[in-house]
Write a protein that holds these residues in place. Structure first.
Motif, mmCIF file in Angstrom:
data_model
loop_
_atom_site.group_PDB
_atom_site.id
_atom_site.type_symbol
_atom_site.label_atom_id
_atom_site.label_comp_id
_atom_site.label_asym_id
_atom_site.label_seq_id
_atom_site.Cartn_x
_atom_site.Cartn_y
_atom_site.Cartn_z
ATOM 1 N N ARG A 38 54.462 68.810 11.996
ATOM 2 C CA ARG A 38 53.371 67.837 11.994
ATOM 3 C C ARG A 38 52.902 67.580 13.402
ATOM 4 O O ARG A 38 53.663 67.683 14.360
ATOM 5 N N PHE A 39 51.640 67.186 13.505
ATOM 6 C CA PHE A 39 51.079 66.845 14.804
ATOM 7 C C PHE A 39 51.466 65.427 15.185
ATOM 8 O O PHE A 39 51.328 64.503 14.379
ATOM 9 N N ASN A 40 51.935 65.276 16.408
ATOM 10 C CA ASN A 40 52.191 63.941 16.932
ATOM 11 C C ASN A 40 50.909 63.395 17.516
ATOM 12 O O ASN A 40 50.305 64.012 18.392
ATOM 13 N N TYR B 245 43.464 71.068 27.116
ATOM 14 C CA TYR B 245 43.524 70.153 25.973
ATOM 15 C C TYR B 245 44.023 70.882 24.729
ATOM 16 O O TYR B 245 44.801 70.340 23.938
ATOM 17 N N LEU B 246 43.604 72.142 24.552
ATOM 18 C CA LEU B 246 44.083 72.936 23.426
ATOM 19 C C LEU B 246 45.593 73.138 23.506
ATOM 20 O O LEU B 246 46.309 72.986 22.508
ATOM 21 N N GLU B 247 46.071 73.470 24.698
ATOM 22 C CA GLU B 247 47.518 73.679 24.863
ATOM 23 C C GLU B 247 48.287 72.399 24.592
ATOM 24 O O GLU B 247 49.365 72.416 23.991
ATOM 25 N N THR B 248 47.716 71.271 25.010
ATOM 26 C CA THR B 248 48.359 69.986 24.750
ATOM 27 C C THR B 248 48.437 69.721 23.250
ATOM 28 O O THR B 248 49.458 69.252 22.735
ATOM 29 N N CYS B 249 47.336 70.013 22.545
ATOM 30 C CA CYS B 249 47.318 69.794 21.099
ATOM 31 C C CYS B 249 48.328 70.691 20.395
ATOM 32 O O CYS B 249 49.055 70.252 19.496
ATOM 33 N N GLU B 250 48.353 71.958 20.787
ATOM 34 C CA GLU B 250 49.254 72.901 20.123
ATOM 35 C C GLU B 250 50.714 72.592 20.412
ATOM 36 O O GLU B 250 51.601 72.899 19.613
ATOM 37 N N SER B 251 50.978 71.990 21.556
ATOM 38 C CA SER B 251 52.353 71.635 21.895
ATOM 39 C C SER B 251 52.780 70.316 21.272
ATOM 40 O O SER B 251 53.933 69.910 21.401
ATOM 41 N N GLU C 73 52.888 79.220 5.850
ATOM 42 C CA GLU C 73 52.907 77.874 6.424
ATOM 43 C C GLU C 73 51.827 77.759 7.490
ATOM 44 O O GLU C 73 51.690 78.604 8.375
ATOM 45 N N VAL C 74 51.037 76.726 7.398
ATOM 46 C CA VAL C 74 49.946 76.516 8.352
ATOM 47 C C VAL C 74 49.961 75.062 8.779
ATOM 48 O O VAL C 74 50.167 74.160 7.964
ATOM 49 N N HIS C 75 49.824 74.839 10.081
ATOM 50 C CA HIS C 75 49.876 73.496 10.638
ATOM 51 C C HIS C 75 48.450 72.996 10.847
ATOM 52 O O HIS C 75 47.774 73.391 11.791
ATOM 53 N N LEU C 76 48.003 72.157 9.944
ATOM 54 C CA LEU C 76 46.680 71.558 10.059
ATOM 55 C C LEU C 76 46.834 70.045 10.086
ATOM 56 O O LEU C 76 47.490 69.473 9.205
#
Length: 1304
Positions: free
Chosen positions: A402-404, A389-395, A535-538
């Motif tokens: 931005r997060f899809n 699930y973590l890998e899915t989120c990070e991908s 740059e940080v992706h949150l």
């Protein structure tokens, strides 16, 4: 009943039947026969109609007729014995009569007869019941013949109560026939009819029959029947059995259901959807499968409540069958099919079944053993799911960073019928997360780690798992409000935060899982990026950061976690572009938030909440002494104060809402948010007052009054300081009250008025509902339990700075008349109404004169332990004269001569006279534990309840003065002579001071008695002289330490004059002073006042203590005067020389009173370095070295800093013997001012057991203030002090040297 008649039998049967009918519901609801017996045995306690039952009335009348005469006879015997002094109370009478009655022949005959009669009655009832049952069966048989199919009607659900079900009782023959009819070879109608019959039969009969094995096989087969109605009937049989049968029967049914499901997933013939297809819960096959899974899960949740009453092997069978099912992996060469755990996660998303199984040690042990030995794959797959699930989120990050959101396809409020692959993966992730979170709570669960994951080279440790959870917090997707699986409490970040919260709240879990630098670095990584501009992706940065702040606050709330944030337990991980520690990163980010200098968060509605969350993390750190030291360079107190002022101004600018306006709700909401933010910031500012140095910072912000008002408002509403504060506001009030500015704030806020009013209500009004059953013993309790809380609150409040600020230079009212409704509102009223009770008007104004006056005298006794407070009370109110007058009035005059001479009196011994006698001895004779004798305040049994002589005039009786013979001069001691020789001819090469200190240490360790008398005077005189001539050792310049001849001091204050008399009296008692020493001491004090006055800063303040010179007495100068044997010239020369040294700032309290050597804001605050520096570090070292003592202070609501300030201000007078006071002064001069702190720590170490004991009895502050330091010798702890110095000296000396204002 020996002449029992047949009509009596019928009557008894009727009465007994009535009783049983009345309690039928209670008996039938009992889970076992034993419980039913217990219900009947305790019926009198639980049934309010017990004594109204005819059977009970009959029994009571019968017993009275048989045993009444016996009871009366025994009662008369006991009563006559009591009248002759042989008895001892009502309880003994009842016990004696009961015992004699039960031993009588009448009682034995009655019980024998009653037992025989009741056996006959009960047997008749049983026979009648059996006859009724036979008639009922016959009737049922007739009904069955007339309506052969009536019992096939299915009118009960699987959740019906067993009392509402119709059962058909079957014998073994019928059950065997039923097995044959259930066979697959039989027609469908026959099997359905047999299944209906089976559902109508009692489950216990089915499970206990000889054919159960075959029936179980048929049931398992029937579960796969394509006819849903038929398989549903099987499930109903399972459900009824689960709800109405014991574990030894249902376990077989459960294991068969679990085994069936296991085989179902293994079989290629059964429909199990592929992962890519998802689950359509409207599909009939899926519906049937989910029903079976749901039934299995419901049993999993219920069975833990009763499996402890059965053999462990039953529980193990259930667990093993469950874990075996969940470990099933459906292998397929073409597609990835769904495993059983996905379906279980659908019906039990948060793994409640596992939580219940792990709750009790009994079951947890078995679960963990099975997981470790056979089913560790279940843990591995759960971790792998979280990793996936973590890998899915990070991908899911697109090209814009931005997060899809991958779960927005179902964003309507319609009922959901289909679950996609991603949604199923998320559901399984939540189930796995819940399972792992529960597993990590327990030690044996954590021992299952590290584990080896598929396609991973390295093992996954506990730390790795927690870091993975942390990464999931800031990379989990956004959660649309309408999405079912991601709404409410099912957002990924919220769920993970919940798990980490639970781990934080358990010390062992937190230590193993969270308290590592790697975890802290993972939590702080996005914050560091934001600080550095990287740059940080949150996704949802505000929510993510709030979650992180919540976890950090919980870590900082525990000592080990706090230490990790402040100092780091190991070498921190390398962070690109930054080398900040955890606490530094947090406080810098908090300041940026307060300045709204984080671009990613600008304009967000949640920014105020985020500010509050991170300020609270800092709050957890700066509310401790060690945390404040780390955060001090960042001036966070100033930033928070500025933020509060801005918020306060903005809230004032919000327009008043107009009725009917469209913006009414938005204005109200905005106003409410500003109010909440204001209160949050005030609460954070207030908690700076948890430490002495923090209180100084709070005072410097100028917001102390607002903070104390805020505290008082919350205090009146019984709110706590915060979610982590367990003991209310006691510590903060004690800290605030230790300073004059704090006492003034407490007065202006209404806190003191509320405290005094509450005291008066419990002291004078009392409780009306207290029933007095026994007269109080003599003596009465000095402080009633109802008043104890108010008494301790007053003691916490009335430090010397507070006393002088609240009552200094004020006269008591002394009204000619007091109304009974006139309630005191401040401290001066308490002194007037409870302490100085010297007029008839005051006496008549008290409802409980003796109790209230004793309360006042006890309070006076504690206050007088602070010698400065004693001098204020004596100089303003002549308390000793008032007490002596009270003693005079409490006597029986023997003759006219005695009335004139105030001698040869017979004193009335009562609570008041005993209290006054104790106080008079205490306040009129100074001395340590062996130098004076204080009379006790209790009466003894016997002819002479109070053997101590009372008096109504001075001097004190000699029995209170301990003998103090003149000591021989120790000048001839070799070591002392060697040290003195070194001081007379010092070779001031590099390290000469260390050589002198080494020699001094050897003497203190081996021959401490040498450091006294003439030796001590010469040693400190020579050493201070050489230090003052060494430029590197002079902290204050010689120009600043010269007396200004223009400053004139004409007379000494009344406080100084009383202090001089006290000093001279003490010196003469010690055989240190000659007769004319009083004039010399006056001259010394006048010179000191003149010398120090020209070094005072000109400040404008409302604080009474800063209006002129130092208001208290100079105990250090007086101590030096006694050390110098009353030699005025030596005393003045020594004081002038020591004034150049840093040690004078801490030993000589008037030295830095409102001084030009302090920063102006510190001087204006009126807070002395002894408090904000020495006492501050005492608290810090106490927590590190004596954690039990530190906790005791915290729980008592009292502070070590307040009592240390009292000890150090009066140079331990009245607490130590003179020899120990000399050692204290000598050690601080020779070894450095930081030894002042180590001596206080040594005292607390010496008192540790007594402190813990008095914390339990809730009188710690009274003990510390009233009791001298019995048995304490400075030299015994000298080695301990040296060890403390090795650890803490660099930090302490550096900070002590930073008290002076910086020259520009």
């Amino acid at each position: 009943m020996s002449h029992f008649l047949s009509e009596d039998e019928a009557r008894l049967q009727s009465m007994l039947r009535q009783l049983l009918q009345s309690v039928k519901e209670k008996i039938t609801g009992a889970p076992s026969v034993e419980c039913a017996e217990e219900i009947l045995l305790h019926l009198e306690e639980t049934d309010e109609n017990f004594h109204n039952y005819e059977f009970v009335k009959y029994l009571r009348q019968y017993i009275s007729s048989i045993l009444g005469s016996v009871i009366e006879e025994e009662t008369e015997k006991c009563t006559s014995a009591q009248n002759q002094g042989e008895g001892s109370g009502y309880d003994t009478l009842v016990q004696h009569v009961t015992k004699k009655t039960r031993e009588s022949n009448e009682y034995r005959e009655m019980m024998h007869s009653l037992k025989n009669v009741m056996m006959v009655v009960v047997e008749s009832l049983i026979n009648k019941f059996e006859e009724d049952q036979m008639r009922y069966k016959e009737m049922q048989r007739k009904v069955k013949t007339e309506q052969p199919s009536s019992y096939y009607t299915d009118n009960c659900s699987d959740s019906d109560s067993s009392f509402n079900q119709s059962y058909t009782f079957m014998n073994q023959e019928q059950l065997q026939q039923l097995v044959e009819r259930l066979d697959l070879a039989q027609p469908k109608e026959v099997r359905q009819e047999a299944m209906q019959t089976l559902c109508s039969a009692p489950p216990s009969d089915i499970l206990n029959c000889e054919s159960w094995t075959n029936i179980r096989k048929h049931l398992a087969t029937a579960l796969s029947d394509p006819d849903s109605n038929f398989s549903d009937k099987v499930l109903k049989f399972y459900a009824k059995t689960f709800s109405s049968s014991p574990l030894n029967m249902t376990r077989e049914l459960y294991t068969s259901l679990a085994k069936y499901l296991e085989m179902y997933f293994f079989s290629e013939d059964n429909y199990v959807p592929a992962m890519s297809i998802g689950i359509d819960i409207s599909n009939p096959d899926i519906i049937r499968l989910l029903k079976k899974i749901r039934l299995l899960n419901e049993y999993q949740r219920e069975v833990p409540s009763f499996w402890i009453r059965h053999p462990e092997k039953y529980m193990e069978e259930i667990m093993e069958s469950t874990l075996s099912l969940l470990s099933v992996k459906r292998e397929s060469s073409h597609t990835v099919s769904l495993d059983p755990v996905y379906f279980l996660a659908l019906v039990d998303l948060k793994a409640v079944w596992f939580k219940k199984w792990m709750h009790a040690y009994y079951s947890r042990t078995v679960v963990l053993r099975l997981l470790e030995k056979r089913y560790k794959s279940l843990i591995i797959t759960s971790v792998e799911q979280c990793v996936s699930y973590l890998e899915t989120c990070e991908s899911a990050v697109d090209a814009t960073g931005r997060f899809n959101s991958f779960s927005t396809s179902h964003n309507s409020n319609k009922q959901k019928n289909c679950y996609t692959e991603k949604e199923l993966q998320y559901i399984y992730f939540v189930h796995s997360l819940s399972l792992l979170g529960r597993l990590l709570i327990y030690k044996q669960g954590r021992k299952l780690f590290p584990i080896q994951l598929k396609n991973k080279k390295d093992l996954m440790s506990l730390t790795d798992l927690v870091i993975m959870f942390t990464r999931l917090i800031y990379c989990s997707p956004n959660c649309p409000k309408a999405v079912t699986v991601h709404s409410a409490n099912y957002s990924p970040g919220g769920l993970i935060t919940d798990v980490l919260r639970i781990l934080c709240d358990r010390k062992e879990c937190a230590t193993e899982c969270l308290y590592t630098n790697a975890v802290i670095e993972a939590l702080l990584q996005p914050i560091r990026y934001l600080l550095n501009g990287t740059e940080v992706h949150l996704n949802c940065p505000e929510t993510t950061l709030i979650h992180i702040a919540d976890i950090l606050a919980r870590i900082a709330a525990v000592d080990d976690g706090l230490s990790l944030l402040l100092y780091g337990g190991e070498k921190p991980s390398a962070v690109e572009g930054s080398s900040l520690g955890g606490a530094d990163t947090i406080v810098q980010f908090t300041k940026k938030l307060l300045d709204e200098d984080v671009s990613v968060l600008s304009g967000t509605e949640m920014l105020p909440v985020l500010k509050g969350a991170f300020i609270f993390v800092c709050h957890q750190m700066y509310s401790t002494c060690e945390g404040l030291e780390v955060l001090l360079p960042y001036h966070l107190h100033g930033s928070i104060a500025e933020a509060w002022k801005k918020t306060s101004l903005l809230s004032e600018r919000i327009p008043t809402p107009v009725a009917g306006a469209d913006c009414l709700s938005s204005v109200s909401q905005e106003s409410q948010s500003f109010v909440v933010m204001e209160e949050t910031l005030l609460d954070d500012l207030l908690n700076f007052a948890a430490t002495p140095k923090g209180l100084l910072l709070l005072q410097n912000t100028g917001t102390i009054n607002e903070c104390v008002i805020f505290m008082f408002n919350r205090f009146t509403k019984n709110f706590h300081v915060s979610g982590f504060e367990k003991f209310g506001y006691g510590v903060i009030v004690s800290q605030v009250a230790a300073t004059a500015s704090g006492a003034a704030a407490l007065q202006s806020s209404g806190f003191i008025k509320a405290l005094v009013t509450e005291l008066w209500s419990v002291l004078e009004c009392g409780r009306d509902d207290v029933r007095v059953t026994h007269p109080r013993s003599t003596p009465v309790d000095p402080i009633d339990r109802s008043c104890q809380k108010s008494f301790l609150a007053l003691i916490n409040l009335l430090s010397y700075p507070a006393v002088y600020e609240l009552i200094g230079d004020q006269e008591i009212p002394n009204k000619p008349e007091y109304s009974l409704r006139e309630v005191p509102t401040d401290i001066i009223d308490i002194v007037d109404r409870l302490i100085i009770v010297n007029t008839e008007a005051k006496i008549h104004s008290l409802f409980n004169y003796e109790q209230s006056h004793i309360f006042g005298l006890r309070l006076l006794n504690v206050l007088c332990c602070d010698l400065d407070t004693l001098l204020v009370l004596e100089s303003q109110y002549k308390v000793s004269e008032v007490l002596l007058e009270g003693q005079r009035e409490n006597t029986i005059h023997v003759s006219e001569t005695s009335r004139i001479l105030f001698c040869c009196r017979d004193f009335i011994i009562d609570g008041l006279s005993v209290e006054r006698n104790h106080i008079l001895v205490r306040i009129n004779h100074v001395g340590g534990p062996t130098e004076r004798i204080l009379p006790p305040r209790i009466l003894h049994k016997g002819d002479d309840p109070y053997p101590w002589p009372m008096f109504s005039s001075y001097p004190l009786p000699m029995c209170y003065l301990a003998e103090f013979p003149r000591k021989t001069d120790t000048r001839q001691d070799g070591d002392a002579s060697k040290l003195l020789c070194a001081l007379n001819n010092p070779d001031k090469q590099l390290g000469w001071i260390e050589d002198i200190q080494r020699q001094f240490c050897e003497i203190m360790e081996n021959k401490p008695n040498v450091i006294s008398g003439t030796n001590l005077a010469e040693l400190i005189e020579k050493f201070v002289l050489h230090l003052s001539e060494t430029p590197s050792e002079c902290y204050f310049s010689s120009r600043e330490c010269e007396a200004d001849t223009n400053v004139q001091i004409k007379t000494l204050s009344s406080v100084q004059q009383l202090g001089i008399k006290m000093t001279i009296s003490y010196g003469k008692h010690l055989n240190l002073l000659r007769e004319n020493a009083e004039d010399d001491l006056c001259h010394v004090l006048m010179y000191c006042e003149k010398f120090l006055k020209q070094q005072q800063a000109v400040v404008r303040t409302s604080l009474r203590g800063l209006w002129g010179g130092y208001a208290g007495y100079d105990w250090f100068a007086s101590s030096v005067f006694l050390i110098m044997m009353g030699n005025r010239e030596k005393t003045l020369h020594f004081l002038h020389q020591i004034s150049h040294l840093l040690v004078s700032a801490f030993l000589w309290i008037p030295r830095l009173h409102s001084s030009i050597h302090l920063p102006i804001d510190t001087a204006v605050s009126g807070i002395h370095p002894v408090y904000f520096c020495s006492a501050h570090y005492v608290e810090m070292l106490l927590k590190a070295e004596l954690p039990l003592v530190s906790s005791a202070f915290h729980m008592s609501g009292f502070t070590s800093s307040q009592i240390c300030q009292q000890w150090l201000t009066q140079c331990f007078w009245n607490y130590m013997d003179w020899s120990e006071i000399c050692h204290y002064i000598a050690i601080c001069i020779f070894m450095g001012p930081d030894y002042q702190i180590y001596i206080c720590i040594s005292v607390f170490k010496h008192l540790q057991q007594e402190i813990l004991q008095h914390t339990q009895t809730q009188d710690l502050q009274v003990f510390l203030k009233e009791e001298a330091l019995h048995g304490f010798q400075v030299s015994d702890y000298f080695k301990y002090m040296e060890n403390l110095a090795l650890t803490y000296r660099p930090v302490l000396l550096r900070d002590m040297g930073n008290i002076r204002a910086q020259k520009t």
